[in-house]
Design an enzyme around this catalytic site. Structure first.
Site, PDB file in Angstrom:
ATOM      1  N   SER A 564       0.850  -1.187   0.000  1.00 46.41           N
ATOM      2  CA  SER A 564       0.000   0.000   0.000  1.00 46.41           C
ATOM      3  C   SER A 564       0.889   1.243   0.000  1.00 46.41           C
ATOM      4  O   SER A 564       1.676   1.425  -0.924  1.00 46.41           O
ATOM      5  CB  SER A 564      -0.948  -0.035   1.207  1.00 46.41           C
ATOM      6  OG  SER A 564      -1.941   0.947   1.088  1.00 46.41           O
ATOM      7  N   HIS A 679      -8.067  -4.901  -0.848  1.00 48.59           N
ATOM      8  CA  HIS A 679      -6.781  -4.272  -0.570  1.00 48.59           C
ATOM      9  C   HIS A 679      -5.886  -5.169   0.275  1.00 48.59           C
ATOM     10  O   HIS A 679      -4.677  -4.983   0.322  1.00 48.59           O
ATOM     11  CB  HIS A 679      -7.006  -2.929   0.129  1.00 48.59           C
ATOM     12  CG  HIS A 679      -5.777  -2.089   0.204  1.00 48.59           C
ATOM     13  ND1 HIS A 679      -4.995  -1.819  -0.901  1.00 48.59           N
ATOM     14  CD2 HIS A 679      -5.172  -1.465   1.247  1.00 48.59           C
ATOM     15  CE1 HIS A 679      -3.978  -1.064  -0.553  1.00 48.59           C
ATOM     16  NE2 HIS A 679      -4.059  -0.841   0.761  1.00 48.59           N
TER      17      HIS A 679
END
Length: 704
Positions: A564, A679
């Protein structure tokens, strides 16, 4: 080292030959993905990969995991996954049963069975139980692990879905109870054209009464289209029931409103602060220095303040200062029990706990303070050195009991119950559950080191290695992990996966506490925002150089990993500091910082990185946009990209496009895109084990 390269001009800002890869589910794009996946599996598959995958999956599916629970009424609720229930079970038990070695669980929802019945790859997103009756729940489920999810009403007595109950269709957003009868809910979701922000989150919130159409539910608050998200919830504390509307303008800017008699009252605290309500108290955690209007006292950023709510609403601004940061400390958290507030303080990234007790209503006595006593066991402590301590309230409406969790790199996680008396003293400390030792830690030790970054800032990092690593000065395969963003701290934690796949095979594991994180509070985070982003990268590079200087790892044996925002960190290590690393693992990353604010939730992160559409801001953003910093003539270490087709937070196009550009330039690139997972990159334990084994095998091949 400068982060700006002449190669910036090689990719024009108006023409991107790889932009076609941003079409997430296009046929040609998925063909490209499958080809890259096949290449990765062919390159990384093999005996060691299969062994690591099996070892990691055994950890993730272990029936000896700690069943984390929350108390709701008389029951303890848990969500559980294992080999037989890869999508999971939502279940509950009693205190009496939970205290046993083999609790008896009452299954409420079998997500695997539900998905099979409905033909949907459901992923559990949580449940909100109605108080005080605890007879209903609002259950959130995601398709494939994306942030967008659905909400359905569930009957906890009949263990069935409520026919014609509250239902929210698939969208980013949420739903929560709006009264104690269960006849009204707060809804913030996609209501159609114009109802979502440019960040892709709800812009409006409505109060929906049972038996009425959602479309007719009255709108209570609407934000602007360039806000981040709008929502609402209800504080159901007995005797202090109240409705709260929140407006997040940006990641570090928000407003909180009390809804009373259909009128909204703004809590006039700094937008950058974090207000919290508990019973009669308002606490305010500051990110920046604040002098309240009309006052003569200035409170520092990082402080925690308290004041009676009604006095504050009446105009009083004399706060009790519950915590003030120092150069080496920050507030990691604050947890209310029925009569106390427990402060979790990080001191050079090590926890210590304090109990502060407010005066009773109407009393003129000051707040009282004492250390939280964690003594116990034969050595006088239940917390190992260089470990992490976390606390949370078991039921703050009724008791002063706490969940106490301790964990360390080499110390399996333990969950205990801790009870406080009226003075905040520990009356009992009851160990409840512990993880087994998933790997042999004998001969390994944890050390904390500090290194000076490019500007002289003292940066800490943790090292887990065999005791002789720094004495024999023979470089060992070393994995350096980092994040450095969004005020998130990276602290010691037990990982059976890292232990089995890396440490047990002779690897060294290092966690860098670089700026951008929260290890030293808001100042540590703010030091690496926007035009100062380079400081996070300089910190990480300083740790890498220190490992070399100490004889732990040379370039050939040093790998780096992050996901991320940590993926953006990895992209900048690749393009800015390639001479330091032998391999890089870049997971669910941001990489094209010219386009990031136009892709999925990217607009919500401009408070962290800046606005690339503003020419002045783009001038500094381009210096940490890895996609624009690729130099075809430069040597780069081998890199593995991983992402997820179902990631609706960080667009998979970042990883796809970066991989495509590097491949085109003839670099050593491996990439794998999991179809599910959101995610987090994986929707099941089996997928998670596969993805983790890919990364470890890549590292062993390149630096082992």
């Amino acid at each position: 080292m400068t982060q700006t390269h002449d190669a910036t001009r090689r990719t024009t800002e108006d023409t991107d030959p790889h932009a076609w890869l941003e079409d997430v589910e296009g046929a040609d794009q998925l063909t490209w993905v499958r080809e890259r996946n096949a290449h990765a599996e062919n390159a990384l598959g093999g005996e060691r990969f299969e062994a690591m995958r099996a070892e990691i999956l055994e950890v993730l599916d272990s029936t000896e995991k700690i069943p984390a629970v929350v108390q709701r009424g008389e029951y303890l609720y848990n969500f559980w996954t294992d080999a037989d229930h890869e999508r999971g079970l939502w279940r509950r038990t009693t205190w009496e049963s939970y205290r046993t070695d083999r609790p008896e669980w009452e299954v409420l929802i079998d997500v695997d069975a539900l998905g099979a019945e409905e033909g949907v790859n459901w992923v559990w997103h949580g449940a909100h139980v109605l108080k005080p009756s605890h007879t209903r729940a609002l259950v959130a489920l995601s398709r494939g692990g994306s942030d967008a999810d659905v909400t359905r009403e569930f009957d906890l007595e009949t263990k069935t879905w409520v026919e014609d109950g509250f239902t929210r269709e698939e969208s980013k957003g949420g739903m929560g109870w709006a009264d104690e009868t269960g006849d009204a809910v707060w809804v913030y979701t996609d209501f159609g054209n114009g109802s979502m922000t440019t960040s892709g989150y709800p812009r409006t919130v409505r109060r929906w009464q049972r038996g009425t159409p959602l479309a007719e539910a009255p709108e209570v608050f609407a934000g602007r289209s360039d806000d981040m998200v709008i929502g609402a919830g209800r504080d159901q504390t007995p005797g202090f029931e109240r409705d709260i509307v929140f407006r997040h303008l940006a990641f570090y800017s928000s407003e909180t409103y009390l809804l009373r008699d259909d009128a909204l009252t703004l809590l006039e605290v700094p937008r950058s602060s974090e207000p919290d309500l508990f019973r009669e108290w308002l606490t305010v955690e500051l990110r920046e220095e604040w002098t309240p209007e009309g006052g003569d006292t200035t409170y520092p950023g990082g402080a925690l303040l308290a004041i009676p709510l009604e006095a504050f609403l009446a105009g009083e601004r004399r706060f009790e200062v519950l915590y003030t940061p120092s150069a080496r400390t920050s507030l990691a958290g604050a947890t209310w029990t029925r009569h106390h507030l427990v402060l979790n303080i990080l001191d050079d990234v090590s926890n210590r706990l304090e109990v502060v007790t407010p005066p009773t209503a109407g009393s003129e006595t000051p707040w009282r303070r004492r250390p939280l006593d964690l003594s116990g066991g034969t050595d006088g402590t239940v917390v190992p050195a260089l470990a992490t301590i976390a606390v949370s309230a078991i039921d703050p409406d009724t008791s002063d009991a706490l969940w106490l969790t301790t964990t360390g790199f080499l110390t399996p996680t333990t969950l205990s119950r801790l009870d406080l008396d009226a003075d905040g003293a520990t009356t009992s400390l009851e160990p409840l559950k512990s993880l087994p030792a998933y790997f042999d830690a004998s001969g390994l030790e944890v050390e904390q080191h500090f290194v000076r970054s490019a500007d002289g800032t003292r940066v800490p990092y943790f090292q887990v290695a065999a005791a002789e690593t720094t004495t024999d000065r023979n470089p060992a395969p070393t994995l350096l992990y980092g994040y450095g963003g969004f005020e998130i701290s990276r602290v010691p934690a037990y990982s059976g996966s890292v232990g089995r796949a890396w440490l047990s095979r002779g690897g060294v594991y290092v966690v860098a506490n670089i700026r951008g994180g929260g290890e030293y509070g808001p100042r540590w985070h703010q030091a690496a925002l926007k035009e100062n982003r380079h400081r996070a990268y300089e910190d990480f590079a300083a740790v890498a150089r220190d490992l070399a200087a100490r004889g732990v790892a040379d370039r050939a044996h040093l790998g780096a990993q992050g996901g991320s925002n940590g993926g953006l960190l990895m992209g900048n290590m690749l393009t800015g500091y390639p001479e330091l690393f032998g391999a890089i693992v870049c997971q669910v990353p941001l990489l094209d910082m010219k386009r990031y604010s136009h892709l999925l939730a990217g607009a919500s992160w401009m408070a962290e990185y800046g606005d690339p559409d503003d020419p002045e801001q783009w001038e500094f953003i381009r210096t940490f946009s890895p996609y624009h910093l690729i130099d075809e003539n430069r040597d780069y270490p081998p890199i593995l990209f991983t992402t997820s087709t179902r990631d609706d937070r960080v667009h998979p196009g970042h990883a796809r496009k970066m991989a495509a550009r590097l491949i085109e330039a003839g670099k050593d690139v491996t990439s794998y895109e999991n179809i599910e997972g959101g995610h987090g990159g994986a929707a099941t334990n089996a997928q998670a084990a596969f993805m983790q084994a890919l990364a470890f095998e890549f590292l062993w091949q390149r630096i082992g």
